[in-house]
Design a protein around this motif. Structure first.
Motif, PDB file in Angstrom:
ATOM      1  N   GLY A  14       0.578  -1.027  -0.118  1.00 25.28           N
ATOM      2  CA  GLY A  14       0.293   0.049  -0.088  1.00 25.28           C
ATOM      3  C   GLY A  14       0.815   1.508  -0.108  1.00 25.28           C
ATOM      4  N   LEU A  15       1.322   1.251   1.098  1.00 24.82           N
ATOM      5  CA  LEU A  15       3.078   2.415   1.053  1.00 24.82           C
ATOM      6  C   LEU A  15       3.477   2.777  -0.365  1.00 24.82           C
ATOM      7  CD1 LEU A  15       4.199   2.061   3.913  1.00 24.82           C
ATOM      8  CD2 LEU A  15       3.123   3.642   3.923  1.00 24.82           C
ATOM      9  N   ALA A  16       3.768   2.021  -1.184  1.00 26.50           N
ATOM     10  CA  ALA A  16       4.778   1.556  -2.245  1.00 26.50           C
ATOM     11  C   ALA A  16       3.796   1.985  -3.284  1.00 26.50           C
ATOM     12  CB  ALA A  16       5.510   0.404  -2.659  1.00 26.50           C
ATOM     13  N   LEU A  17       2.019   1.516  -3.582  1.00 23.86           N
ATOM     14  CA  LEU A  17       1.421   1.926  -4.592  1.00 23.86           C
ATOM     15  C   LEU A  17       0.870   3.405  -4.432  1.00 23.86           C
ATOM     16  CD1 LEU A  17      -1.245  -0.929  -4.996  1.00 23.86           C
ATOM     17  CD2 LEU A  17       0.124  -0.056  -5.949  1.00 23.86           C
ATOM     18  N   ASN A  18       0.984   4.087  -3.143  1.00 19.64           N
ATOM     19  CA  ASN A  18       0.833   5.315  -2.824  1.00 19.64           C
ATOM     20  C   ASN A  18       1.539   6.587  -2.826  1.00 19.64           C
ATOM     21  OD1 ASN A  18      -2.063   4.592  -2.817  1.00 19.64           O
ATOM     22  ND2 ASN A  18      -1.773   4.127  -0.641  1.00 19.64           N
ATOM     23  N   ASP A  19       2.715   5.849  -3.622  1.00 20.11           N
ATOM     24  CA  ASP A  19       3.756   6.648  -3.404  1.00 20.11           C
ATOM     25  C   ASP A  19       4.533   7.523  -4.577  1.00 20.11           C
ATOM     26  OD1 ASP A  19       6.130   7.560  -1.702  1.00 20.11           O
ATOM     27  OD2 ASP A  19       7.132   7.120  -3.604  1.00 20.11           O
ATOM     28  N   GLU A  20       4.015   9.009  -4.505  1.00 20.04           N
ATOM     29  CA  GLU A  20       4.725   9.214  -5.970  1.00 20.04           C
ATOM     30  C   GLU A  20       6.305   9.465  -6.236  1.00 20.04           C
ATOM     31  OE1 GLU A  20       2.280  12.854  -6.609  1.00 20.04           O
ATOM     32  OE2 GLU A  20       0.647  11.880  -5.893  1.00 20.04           O
ATOM     33  N   THR A  21       7.093   9.056  -5.143  1.00 20.02           N
ATOM     34  CA  THR A  21       8.903   9.372  -4.981  1.00 20.02           C
ATOM     35  C   THR A  21       9.594   8.536  -6.821  1.00 20.02           C
ATOM     36  OG1 THR A  21       8.631  10.309  -2.925  1.00 20.02           O
ATOM     37  CG2 THR A  21      10.974   9.636  -3.731  1.00 20.02           C
ATOM     38  N   PHE A  22       8.439   7.224  -5.931  1.00 19.50           N
ATOM     39  CA  PHE A  22       8.823   6.191  -7.494  1.00 19.50           C
ATOM     40  C   PHE A  22       8.423   5.993  -8.054  1.00 19.50           C
ATOM     41  CE2 PHE A  22      10.705   5.407  -2.959  1.00 19.50           C
ATOM     42  CZ  PHE A  22      12.514   5.497  -3.376  1.00 19.50           C
ATOM     43  N   SER A  23       8.919   6.518  -9.825  1.00 17.23           N
ATOM     44  CA  SER A  23       8.137   6.063 -10.544  1.00 17.23           C
ATOM     45  C   SER A  23       8.251   4.572 -11.051  1.00 17.23           C
ATOM     46  CB  SER A  23       9.696   6.821 -11.974  1.00 17.23           C
ATOM     47  OG  SER A  23      10.398   5.933 -12.494  1.00 17.23           O
ATOM     48  N   ASP A  24       8.848   3.430 -10.467  1.00 18.10           N
ATOM     49  CA  ASP A  24       9.018   1.825 -10.233  1.00 18.10           C
ATOM     50  C   ASP A  24       8.600   1.430  -9.396  1.00 18.10           C
ATOM     51  OD1 ASP A  24       9.222  -0.870 -10.856  1.00 18.10           O
ATOM     52  OD2 ASP A  24      11.206  -0.127 -12.260  1.00 18.10           O
ATOM     53  N   PHE A  25       7.433   1.162  -9.024  1.00 17.80           N
ATOM     54  CA  PHE A  25       7.024  -0.189  -8.310  1.00 17.80           C
ATOM     55  C   PHE A  25       7.280  -0.739  -7.243  1.00 17.80           C
ATOM     56  CE2 PHE A  25       3.975  -3.130  -7.133  1.00 17.80           C
ATOM     57  CZ  PHE A  25       3.492  -2.767  -5.825  1.00 17.80           C
ATOM     58  N   LYS A  26       8.551  -1.618  -7.889  1.00 12.95           N
ATOM     59  CA  LYS A  26       9.168  -2.151  -7.316  1.00 12.95           C
ATOM     60  C   LYS A  26      10.713  -1.589  -5.995  1.00 12.95           C
ATOM     61  CE  LYS A  26      12.442  -3.096 -10.704  1.00 12.95           C
ATOM     62  NZ  LYS A  26      13.247  -3.851 -12.350  1.00 12.95           N
ATOM     63  N   TYR A  27      10.740  -0.429  -6.773  1.00  7.53           N
ATOM     64  CA  TYR A  27      11.532   0.326  -6.324  1.00  7.53           C
ATOM     65  C   TYR A  27      10.673   0.705  -4.943  1.00  7.53           C
ATOM     66  CZ  TYR A  27      15.207  -0.176  -9.972  1.00  7.53           C
ATOM     67  OH  TYR A  27      15.742  -0.616 -11.016  1.00  7.53           O
ATOM     68  N   GLY A  28       9.633   0.785  -5.359  1.00  6.56           N
ATOM     69  CA  GLY A  28       8.859   1.575  -3.691  1.00  6.56           C
ATOM     70  C   GLY A  28       8.773  -0.161  -2.541  1.00  6.56           C
ATOM     71  N   LEU A  29       8.778  -1.288  -3.599  1.00  6.47           N
ATOM     72  CA  LEU A  29       8.612  -2.124  -2.361  1.00  6.47           C
ATOM     73  C   LEU A  29      10.141  -1.827  -2.131  1.00  6.47           C
ATOM     74  CD1 LEU A  29       6.732  -4.482  -4.301  1.00  6.47           C
ATOM     75  CD2 LEU A  29       6.154  -2.993  -3.103  1.00  6.47           C
TER      76      LEU A  29
END
Length: 50
Positions: A14-29
Motif C-alpha cells: 500500500g505504501l509503495a502503491l500510494n507513493d509518488e516519489t518512485f516512478s517504478d513500483f519495485k523500487y518503492g517496494l
C-alpha cells in the motif's frame, strides 16, 4: 547471517502503491520494506533510483 529475505505485506504494498516519489513500483517496494524493518542500507547497482 549476511543476507536475509524480508517479508512483504499489505502495508508495504500500500505504501509503495500510494507513493509518488518512485516512478517504478519495485523500487518503492524495496524502499518501504527497508524502512519497515529498520534496515541500515539497500544494496543496489542503480544509485539513481535511491
Amino acid at each position: 547471517m549476511i543476507l536475509k529475505d524480508l517479508p512483504l505485506d499489505d502495508k508495504i504494498v500500500g505504501l509503495a502503491l500510494n507513493d509518488e516519489t518512485f516512478s517504478d513500483f519495485k523500487y518503492g517496494l524495496q524502499y518501504f520494506t527497508a524502512i519497515e524493518y529498520e534496515q541500515e542500507l539497500i544494496i543496489t547497482r542503480n544509485l539513481k533510483r535511491f
